[in-house]
Design a protein around this motif. Structure first.
Motif, short mmCIF file in Angstrom:
data_model
loop_
_atom_site.label_atom_id
_atom_site.label_comp_id
_atom_site.label_asym_id
_atom_site.label_seq_id
_atom_site.Cartn_x
_atom_site.Cartn_y
_atom_site.Cartn_z
N VAL A 26 0.84 -1.19 0.00
CA VAL A 26 0.00 0.00 0.00
C VAL A 26 0.88 1.25 0.00
O VAL A 26 0.58 2.24 -0.68
CB VAL A 26 -0.94 -0.01 1.23
N THR A 27 1.98 1.22 0.75
CA THR A 27 2.95 2.31 0.78
C THR A 27 4.32 1.76 0.42
O THR A 27 4.77 0.78 1.02
CB THR A 27 3.03 2.95 2.18
N THR A 28 4.98 2.38 -0.54
CA THR A 28 6.34 2.00 -0.89
C THR A 28 7.27 3.14 -0.53
O THR A 28 7.06 4.28 -0.95
CB THR A 28 6.46 1.67 -2.39
N ILE A 29 8.29 2.86 0.24
CA ILE A 29 9.25 3.87 0.68
C ILE A 29 10.29 4.04 -0.41
O ILE A 29 10.94 3.07 -0.84
CB ILE A 29 9.92 3.43 1.99
N ARG A 30 10.48 5.27 -0.86
CA ARG A 30 11.38 5.56 -1.97
C ARG A 30 12.57 6.40 -1.53
O ARG A 30 12.55 7.02 -0.47
CB ARG A 30 10.61 6.24 -3.10
N GLU A 31 13.59 6.41 -2.39
CA GLU A 31 14.83 7.11 -2.08
C GLU A 31 14.59 8.56 -1.68
O GLU A 31 15.15 9.05 -0.69
CB GLU A 31 15.77 7.04 -3.29
N HIS A 32 13.74 9.26 -2.42
CA HIS A 32 13.52 10.67 -2.13
C HIS A 32 12.64 10.90 -0.91
O HIS A 32 12.37 12.05 -0.55
CB HIS A 32 12.92 11.38 -3.35
N ASP A 33 12.22 9.83 -0.24
CA ASP A 33 11.52 9.96 1.04
C ASP A 33 12.49 10.06 2.21
O ASP A 33 12.11 10.55 3.28
CB ASP A 33 10.60 8.75 1.28
N ILE A 34 13.73 9.60 2.01
CA ILE A 34 14.65 9.51 3.14
C ILE A 34 16.04 10.08 2.87
O ILE A 34 16.75 10.44 3.81
CB ILE A 34 14.82 8.05 3.58
N ALA A 35 16.45 10.20 1.61
CA ALA A 35 17.83 10.57 1.29
C ALA A 35 18.10 12.03 1.66
O ALA A 35 17.30 12.92 1.35
CB ALA A 35 18.11 10.35 -0.19
N VAL A 36 19.22 12.27 2.31
CA VAL A 36 19.60 13.62 2.68
C VAL A 36 19.75 14.50 1.44
O VAL A 36 19.38 15.67 1.44
CB VAL A 36 20.91 13.59 3.50
N ALA A 37 20.27 13.93 0.37
CA ALA A 37 20.46 14.70 -0.87
C ALA A 37 19.15 15.21 -1.43
O ALA A 37 19.12 16.26 -2.09
CB ALA A 37 21.18 13.84 -1.90
N ASP A 38 18.06 14.52 -1.18
CA ASP A 38 16.75 14.93 -1.70
C ASP A 38 15.95 15.73 -0.67
O ASP A 38 15.25 16.68 -1.03
CB ASP A 38 15.93 13.69 -2.10
N ARG A 39 16.04 15.36 0.59
CA ARG A 39 15.20 15.97 1.63
C ARG A 39 15.86 17.17 2.29
O ARG A 39 15.18 17.97 2.95
CB ARG A 39 14.87 14.93 2.69
N GLY A 40 17.17 17.30 2.15
CA GLY A 40 17.85 18.43 2.76
C GLY A 40 17.65 18.49 4.25
O GLY A 40 17.77 17.49 4.96
N GLU A 41 17.28 19.67 4.77
CA GLU A 41 17.09 19.86 6.20
C GLU A 41 15.70 19.45 6.68
O GLU A 41 15.39 19.59 7.86
CB GLU A 41 17.35 21.32 6.57
N HIS A 42 14.86 18.97 5.78
CA HIS A 42 13.47 18.65 6.15
C HIS A 42 13.33 17.32 6.87
O HIS A 42 12.28 17.03 7.43
CB HIS A 42 12.58 18.67 4.91
#
Length: 541
Positions: free
Chosen positions: A399-415
């Motif tokens: 139902v939910t798939t966890i993806r790289e841009h959900d956790i990667a520092v390079a994508d999420r920055g300070e968030h």
């Protein structure tokens, strides 16, 4: 053919399966737990790998029952080992003083503690454990698994186990194909996941390499050289099917690689690893010994923690040099899977033989004939681990798939990582992908501390089958940080609680997530059992 009946069937006795069984029993329900090997504990025992953990593990970021496991391991050493006064006084005793973790230890000790944790529930009859049982078939009716058939590997006897809920806690998601559950293996295409580092096309057989680990010590002045392995020449060849360089050999020091320096505070020959500050590739300093660095990395027992000190430490070999990438053991013909497993064992034996006979030493000589395999540590005749160390499993279409841009520092920055209203636990580890069994390169990237969403434990269609290990809704990339010991334990524990909750409340897993009253009650139960759902927020630093 015999038949058994239980409320909850847990298939696979690794860390996820053990945590699930303990959770079910604590909730007052009955479970049958099956395991194909002789040992419960998976990564920590039959695969022989000490825990990969995050830097805050001693303060927060793990479930209460996982902490009980860690505390039990330390208490076992304090109770039964002749620890030095310094080691005994250490609040956070690290029996192996390994650098990979603040708690490096022998797999047999973890096994003893796991068995002790399970013992009262086995005695009460709430948990029945069937070792040496492998699943071979499943019966499915209207999107529900009604029974799973097993073969007893010791006797050949078959048994059907009927259950209301079935948890797949196997190392490679073995129930998913047997029950016709939608799943994915290997690398998904970027067009499907939207991940920055995803493959251009789907590559189902590009899974992280697996490793047959082994334990060894060193006896100075003795010769324990083994017979030359049958496949030694293959693995010493320049074109061995794994790394750009020869498969077997010392790793090349890279920027930031640890360099050994004398430890002035140690009353022994112990050394510490100091991070190198060089830029670009650098030449190892005089006297730099790769084996000393690698020896310490997953050292299971440090002799200087004991008094009197035994002749040698014990260390575990789980290095890039014995990562097997020549082929998969998942979704390939049985004969090919067996051949790949045999080849992986030959690779590890070949690495050990090379260490004994050809490895360059810092003094200019070659080979360490005093190295000795330790079958007593691995519970096997040859000193190789009882089961291969598995980094990547089949993964449910969730139902939910966890993806790289959900956790990667390079994508999420300070968030920080994406927050999930349906969180059932937390974890933290870098995105650590080893080269795959069908190509692929090393990926090592920073990831924020993350949450485990309930939706990642829910198959898109099946109603009563739950993943309870490394087979949740991650991608090839995010599996690289959701696969480690404390996270697998948390996943299994949450799955066990979820099955127990559904039995007790007459509901189903998908409803628990979809209906706020169920979700709130369920999450309250998790927190009451010491499962953290959110990372602490640190402000003003």
């Amino acid at each position: 053919m015999s038949e058994l009946r239980t409320g909850i069937l847990i298939v696979g006795g690794g860390l996820g399966g053990v945590a699930a069984a303990l959770a079910v029993a604590r909730c007052g329900h009955r479970a049958i737990l099956t395991e194909p090997t002789r040992w419960l504990g998976g990564q920590l025992t039959s695969q022989a790998v000490p825990p990969d953990e995050h830097p805050w593990i001693e303060q927060f970021g793990a479930t209460a029952s996982y902490r009980s496991l860690r505390d039990g391991i330390r208490e076992y050493y304090r109770r039964w080992y002749p620890l030095s006064a310094q080691a005994r006084a250490a609040r956070h005793l690290n029996p192996g003083r390994g650098s990979v973790s603040v708690l490096c230890h022998e797999p047999t000790v973890a096994l003893a503690v796991i068995e002790a944790m399970m013992a009262p529930h086995r005695a009460a009859g709430t948990v029945q454990v069937l070792n040496a049982h492998r699943p071979i078939a499943a019966t499915v009716d209207a999107d529900r698994v009604s029974s799973v058939r097993f073969v007893d590997e010791a006797t050949g006897h078959e048994v059907d186990i009927h259950a209301d809920y079935v948890l797949d806690a196997t190392e490679t998601g073995d129930l998913l194909p047997l029950a016709g559950v939608e799943y994915v293996t290997g690398a998904e295409p970027a067009g499907e996941t939207g991940e920055p580092h995803a493959a251009a096309d789907a590559e189902p057989q590009r899974m992280q390499g697996f490793t047959v680990c082994f334990a060894m010590d060193h006896r100075t002045g003795e010769d324990h050289t083994i017979d030359r392995p049958a496949d030694y020449d293959r693995w010493r060849a320049a074109d061995a099917p794994v790394r750009p360089a020869q498969q077997i050999g010392w790793p090349n020091p890279e920027p930031g690689h640890g360099v050994l320096r004398p430890n002035p505070d140690a009353a022994s020959d112990e050394k510490v690893i100091v991070s190198a500050s060089h830029t670009g590739r650098f030449a190892p300093p005089t006297g730099w010994s790769p084996i000393a660095d690698l020896w310490r990395f997953r050292r299971l027992l440090c002799r200087h923690n004991l008094t009197p000190s035994p002749p040698s430490d014990i260390t575990l070999v789980n290095w890039s040099a014995n990562d097997y990438h020549g082929g998969s053991i998942v979704d390939v013909p049985a004969t090919l899977a067996a051949a790949n497993l045999r080849a992986a064992r030959q690779l590890s034996l070949s690495l050990f033989y090379w260490l004994q006979t050809e490895a360059p030493r810092a003094d200019g000589g070659t080979g360490f004939p005093g190295l000795r395999l330790r079958p007593d540590v691995t519970g096997t005749p040859d000193g190789l681990a009882m089961a291969p160390y598995i980094r990547e499993s089949r993964r449910i279409r969730a139902v939910t798939t966890i993806r790289e841009h959900d956790i990667a520092v390079a994508d999420r920055g300070e968030h920080g990582a994406v927050r999930h209203a349906d969180s059932v636990g937390i974890g933290s580890y870098k995105i650590d992908l080893h080269p795959g069994t069908h190509g692929g390169v090393r990926m090592y990237a920073a990831a924020h501390p993350f949450e485990i969403p309930l939706g990642a434990l829910l198959p898109v269609r099946m109603r009563n089958l739950l993943p309870a290990a490394k087979n949740i809704g991650t991608t090839h990339i995010t599996n690289g940080c959701y696969r480690v010991h404390p996270v697998e334990w948390n996943i299994g524990e949450a799955a066990g609680h979820l099955a127990a909750y559904c039995l007790g409340h007459g509901t189903e897993p998908h409803q628990v997530r979809e209906e706020p009253r169920h979700l709130g009650t369920f999450q309250s139960i998790l927190t009451s059992h010491g499962i953290e759902l959110r990372w602490p927020e640190v402000r003003g630093y």
